[in-house]
Each structure stands twice: as C-alpha cells, then as structure tokens.
Scaffold this motif. Structure first.
Motif, PDB file in Angstrom:
ATOM      1  N   GLU A 154       0.822  -1.203   0.000  1.00 21.59           N
ATOM      2  CA  GLU A 154       0.000   0.000   0.000  1.00 21.59           C
ATOM      3  C   GLU A 154       0.860   1.258   0.000  1.00 21.59           C
ATOM      4  N   LYS A 155       1.970   1.230   0.731  1.00 18.84           N
ATOM      5  CA  LYS A 155       2.844   2.401   0.815  1.00 18.84           C
ATOM      6  C   LYS A 155       3.521   2.692  -0.520  1.00 18.84           C
ATOM      7  N   ILE A 156       4.013   1.634  -1.177  1.00 16.26           N
ATOM      8  CA  ILE A 156       4.729   1.904  -2.431  1.00 16.26           C
ATOM      9  C   ILE A 156       3.752   2.312  -3.533  1.00 16.26           C
ATOM     10  N   ARG A 157       2.507   1.849  -3.461  1.00 17.53           N
ATOM     11  CA  ARG A 157       1.506   2.278  -4.444  1.00 17.53           C
ATOM     12  C   ARG A 157       1.146   3.740  -4.248  1.00 17.53           C
ATOM     13  N   ALA A 158       1.212   4.188  -2.981  1.00  8.09           N
ATOM     14  CA  ALA A 158       0.899   5.589  -2.699  1.00  8.09           C
ATOM     15  C   ALA A 158       2.035   6.513  -3.135  1.00  8.09           C
ATOM     16  N   GLY A 159       3.232   5.957  -3.278  1.00  6.16           N
ATOM     17  CA  GLY A 159       4.382   6.753  -3.700  1.00  6.16           C
ATOM     18  C   GLY A 159       4.682   6.510  -5.167  1.00  6.16           C
ATOM     19  N   ARG A 160       5.926   6.701  -5.491  1.00  8.53           N
ATOM     20  CA  ARG A 160       6.363   6.511  -6.882  1.00  8.53           C
ATOM     21  C   ARG A 160       7.110   5.180  -6.972  1.00  8.53           C
ATOM     22  N   ALA A 161       6.360   4.111  -6.877  1.00  4.71           N
ATOM     23  CA  ALA A 161       6.965   2.782  -6.842  1.00  4.71           C
ATOM     24  C   ALA A 161       7.255   2.262  -8.247  1.00  4.71           C
ATOM     25  N   THR A 162       8.229   1.387  -8.311  1.00  2.00           N
ATOM     26  CA  THR A 162       8.539   0.739  -9.581  1.00  2.00           C
ATOM     27  C   THR A 162       7.692  -0.520  -9.721  1.00  2.00           C
ATOM     28  N   GLU A 163       7.484  -0.956 -10.950  1.00  2.00           N
ATOM     29  CA  GLU A 163       6.718  -2.181 -11.190  1.00  2.00           C
ATOM     30  C   GLU A 163       7.446  -3.398 -10.611  1.00  2.00           C
ATOM     31  N   THR A 164       8.769  -3.332 -10.598  1.00  2.00           N
ATOM     32  CA  THR A 164       9.550  -4.453 -10.070  1.00  2.00           C
ATOM     33  C   THR A 164       9.270  -4.671  -8.593  1.00  2.00           C
ATOM     34  N   ALA A 165       9.267  -3.577  -7.811  1.00  2.00           N
ATOM     35  CA  ALA A 165       9.013  -3.686  -6.374  1.00  2.00           C
ATOM     36  C   ALA A 165       7.597  -4.185  -6.110  1.00  2.00           C
ATOM     37  N   GLU A 166       6.633  -3.665  -6.846  1.00  2.00           N
ATOM     38  CA  GLU A 166       5.247  -4.084  -6.644  1.00  2.00           C
ATOM     39  C   GLU A 166       5.062  -5.555  -7.001  1.00  2.00           C
ATOM     40  N   ALA A 167       5.673  -5.984  -8.096  1.00  2.00           N
ATOM     41  CA  ALA A 167       5.560  -7.386  -8.505  1.00  2.00           C
ATOM     42  C   ALA A 167       6.206  -8.302  -7.466  1.00  2.00           C
ATOM     43  N   SER A 168       7.341  -7.863  -6.896  1.00  2.00           N
ATOM     44  CA  SER A 168       8.010  -8.662  -5.869  1.00  2.00           C
ATOM     45  C   SER A 168       7.114  -8.850  -4.645  1.00  2.00           C
ATOM     46  N   LEU A 169       6.495  -7.775  -4.187  1.00  2.00           N
ATOM     47  CA  LEU A 169       5.615  -7.868  -3.025  1.00  2.00           C
ATOM     48  C   LEU A 169       4.405  -8.748  -3.311  1.00  2.00           C
ATOM     49  N   ASN A 170       3.857  -8.655  -4.504  1.00  2.00           N
ATOM     50  CA  ASN A 170       2.707  -9.500  -4.866  1.00  2.00           C
ATOM     51  C   ASN A 170       3.086 -10.973  -4.854  1.00  2.00           C
ATOM     52  N   ARG A 171       4.279 -11.283  -5.341  1.00  2.00           N
ATOM     53  CA  ARG A 171       4.734 -12.683  -5.322  1.00  2.00           C
ATOM     54  C   ARG A 171       4.888 -13.195  -3.886  1.00  2.00           C
ATOM     55  N   VAL A 172       5.447 -12.353  -3.017  1.00  2.00           N
ATOM     56  CA  VAL A 172       5.622 -12.750  -1.618  1.00  2.00           C
ATOM     57  C   VAL A 172       4.276 -12.988  -0.950  1.00  2.00           C
ATOM     58  N   ILE A 173       3.322 -12.100  -1.196  1.00  2.00           N
ATOM     59  CA  ILE A 173       1.988 -12.240  -0.585  1.00  2.00           C
ATOM     60  C   ILE A 173       1.316 -13.528  -1.060  1.00  2.00           C
ATOM     61  N   ILE A 174       1.415 -13.817  -2.355  1.00  2.00           N
ATOM     62  CA  ILE A 174       0.818 -15.054  -2.882  1.00  2.00           C
ATOM     63  C   ILE A 174       1.468 -16.276  -2.243  1.00  2.00           C
ATOM     64  N   PHE A 175       2.800 -16.255  -2.114  1.00  2.00           N
ATOM     65  CA  PHE A 175       3.509 -17.388  -1.493  1.00  2.00           C
ATOM     66  C   PHE A 175       3.070 -17.574  -0.042  1.00  2.00           C
ATOM     67  N   GLU A 178      -0.392 -19.112   0.175  1.00  2.00           N
ATOM     68  CA  GLU A 178      -0.375 -20.543  -0.134  1.00  2.00           C
ATOM     69  C   GLU A 178       0.229 -21.352   1.010  1.00  2.00           C
ATOM     70  N   GLU A 179       1.286 -20.814   1.623  1.00  2.00           N
ATOM     71  CA  GLU A 179       1.929 -21.505   2.747  1.00  2.00           C
ATOM     72  C   GLU A 179       0.976 -21.576   3.943  1.00  2.00           C
ATOM     73  N   LYS A 180       0.251 -20.492   4.170  1.00  2.00           N
ATOM     74  CA  LYS A 180      -0.718 -20.480   5.268  1.00  2.00           C
ATOM     75  C   LYS A 180      -1.801 -21.536   5.035  1.00  2.00           C
ATOM     76  N   LYS A 181      -2.281 -21.615   3.805  1.00  2.00           N
ATOM     77  CA  LYS A 181      -3.300 -22.611   3.477  1.00  2.00           C
ATOM     78  C   LYS A 181      -2.752 -24.025   3.650  1.00  2.00           C
TER      79      LYS A 181
END
Length: 330
Positions: A154-175, A178-181
């Motif tokens: 949420e913080k990087i989306r509110a700022g001037r984030a790069t697509e690389t950083a956002e994609a990295s965070l999305n991958r971590v959240i998905i992982f 899945e691990e929690k499940k």
C-alpha cells in the motif's frame, strides 16, 4: 532427597546439587544444553549423590523451549523432575532474601525451592500433542507477515513505486497465502490421523463459538482432559481468573483478569467469546446477566471467555458433545 536445581539457558545448563547426606553443601556443575550435556549431568548427579537416578528429584524452571529436551532426557533416565513457573522462583528468591544473580545463584535458588516446596512432578506430553503444539501458531505468524507485506504494498503504491518492487511484493503475498493454506491443511491432517484428537475436536466444535482454529488451540491446552484435573485450573493457566487488590479501607481496586498465562490462548478465546455471547445459550445468558447487573462489556466478555474454557473442559472430560445448561422458557 537428592535435588539438583537446574538453571537453563540457550547453550548451557547450570546445576546446583543438594544431597540428602549434606543438604547445606552445594555442588555445582555446568554442562552444555545438548544430549551430551544431559548425559554428563545425569552421570555427575548420580555419582555425587551416590544413588540411582530414581532417587533424584531434579527441579528446573520453564524457559521457553530451552528446558524441554533436558527435562525429557532426565525423565527418560528415570529421574523425577519438576518444571516450575519462573515467576514462582523469582518470588521465592525475594522471600529468602537473595539479591545477587548469576548462574550458580539461580540454580541454588531453584534447588532450595524444590527442597522446601516439594513441587508436583512433571511428565512429558504425548507425542501427538507435542507436535500439534508447534503447529497452530505458524499460520497466525504467516498472517502477520501477510499484513506486513500488504502494508508495504500500500505504501509503495501511494508513492512513486517501480513495477519491479510491486511485482516482488505481490509474489511474496501469494507465497505466504499458499503456505498459510498448506499449514492449516497440515493441522487438520494431523488431527485426523490421531483418533483421540479427531474425536476431541468433534466435541469441542459442537460448542457454539468454537471453530476449527480455536478447537486446535484448545486441544493443545487441555490434552484430552489429562493436563488439568479441574476446569478452574485450566482457566487459571490461561490467565482468566479474576484477581483482587484490596487491603483495609484505603486500598480497593476493581478485580481484573490475572492475564498470567500464554496470551495466544486469550487472544483466540476473545474472538470466540464475541461469537459465543450471541449464539451460545450458556454464554449468552451469562453475558446478558452481567450486563444487566451493570458490568462493562469487557469484564463480561472476560467472564464468557472463562465460561468457554469450563465448557470445553467439560465436553472433553465427559467425552460428550455440548448440551446447553440453560432452561428453555415455556
């Protein structure tokens, strides 16, 4: 009685031995907190006390996970062993006027406490409960990690984030999701693979307000009804017993929950109590009665949490599904 008092740390065990032949003489030894160290401690204690392991009553304090392997090794060697709440050791030290603190002094206090108070004996929990105890907390830890990563996203989306950083965070959240499940599935499978756990879970989940997550924690707490011999003791262990602070006419504070036990149980029971106060007949009747008497909502919910522990203890102890004790009107 021959009593070794054992001060536990992550890497070392400091032991003061009080023998029946010379209880005023303190023998001290420090060993590694490893299987090799356990064997050294057992051999040394038997040699110095000039007796078999069955004639030794070891005393230690609960120190997170660090005392468990040592306690199990001593128990399997035939020693009697007691594991004491560290708060009791602390207050005992104050009571006998001990002000200094080091490894040897701590071990001495533990040994003296065992000699004077004769604490109850400890037995290791069954393997299925020991394994289950380590499992329910992991999904909760992952949920905390997921919230942390979502906040970062949420913080990087509110700022001037790069697509690389956002994609990295999305991958971590998905992982993490899945691990929690996967971990929740492992908890269910572990319970399903042990008939006693599976049966007790069915009894617990028959209680309105107790779902799959809380039932797993209650299985760990109650251990088939063998860990505590009465429901109030279970409630006291998780810190749900009211405590008074009153003296004469000048000191009079309102009673509050002791909050002396593991906070994770209270956190889970709080959410369960909010549901039970609406849908569990016994809990609802108790909650409404306390509110009508002028109790605030939080103390009333605390009473409901304690009531749920009593109900869970009852269904496990009696090996029966929940039956409301509230009489139906009309």
């Amino acid at each position: 009685m021959n009593i070794p008092g054992i001060d536990v740390s992550k890497n070392k065990l400091g032991c003061v031995l009080l023998t029946s032949s010379a209880p005023d003489k303190e023998l001290y030894k420090k060993v590694p907190n490893t299987p090799v160290g356990f064997r050294q401690l057992i051999t040394w204690s038997c040699k110095k006390a000039r007796c078999e392991s069955a004639q030794i009553h070891a005393v230690t304090e609960a120190t997170g996970p660090y005392h468990e392997n040592a306690a199990l090794a001593l128990y399997q060697a035939g020693m009697r062993i007691s594991v004491i709440n560290p708060a009791r050791i602390k207050h005992f030290a104050k009571g006998i006027g001990v002000k200094a603190k080091n490894d040897k002094k701590d071990a001495s206090v533990i040994a003296r406490s065992g000699l004077m108070n004769k604490p109850p004996l400890w037995k290791p929990e069954p393997a299925e409960y020991r394994e289950l105890r380590a499992m329910p907390g992991r999904p909760e830890a992952l949920e905390t990690d997921i919230r942390r990563e979502k906040n970062r996203l949420e913080k990087i989306r509110a700022g001037r984030a790069t697509e690389t950083a956002e994609a990295s965070l999305n991958r971590v959240i998905i992982f993490l999701r899945e691990e929690k499940k996967s971990l929740r599935k492992q908890v269910r499978n572990h319970i399903d693979n042990h008939p006693n756990l599976k049966k007790d879970r069915s009894f617990l989940e028959s209680v309105p307000g107790i779902g799959p997550v809380v039932s797993s924690w209650m299985l760990v707490l109650l251990q088939g009804g063998k860990r505590f011999d009465a429901a109030p003791k279970a409630a006291s262990y998780v810190g749900l017993t009211p405590t008074e602070h009153q003296s004469g006419s000048s000191v009079l504070k309102r009673p509050r929950l002791s909050k002396a036990g593991p906070p994770v149980f209270r956190a889970k029971l709080y959410m369960a109590a909010m549901v039970a106060a609406r849908y569990n007949p016994d809990a609802k009747e108790l909650y409404q009665r306390l509110i009508e008497k002028g109790k605030a909502k939080m103390p009333a919910l605390g009473a409901v949490m304690r009531k749920l522990v009593h109900i869970c203890f009852g269904v496990i102890k009696n090996q029966a599904k929940y039956t409301s004790q509230v009489k139906n009107e009309g």
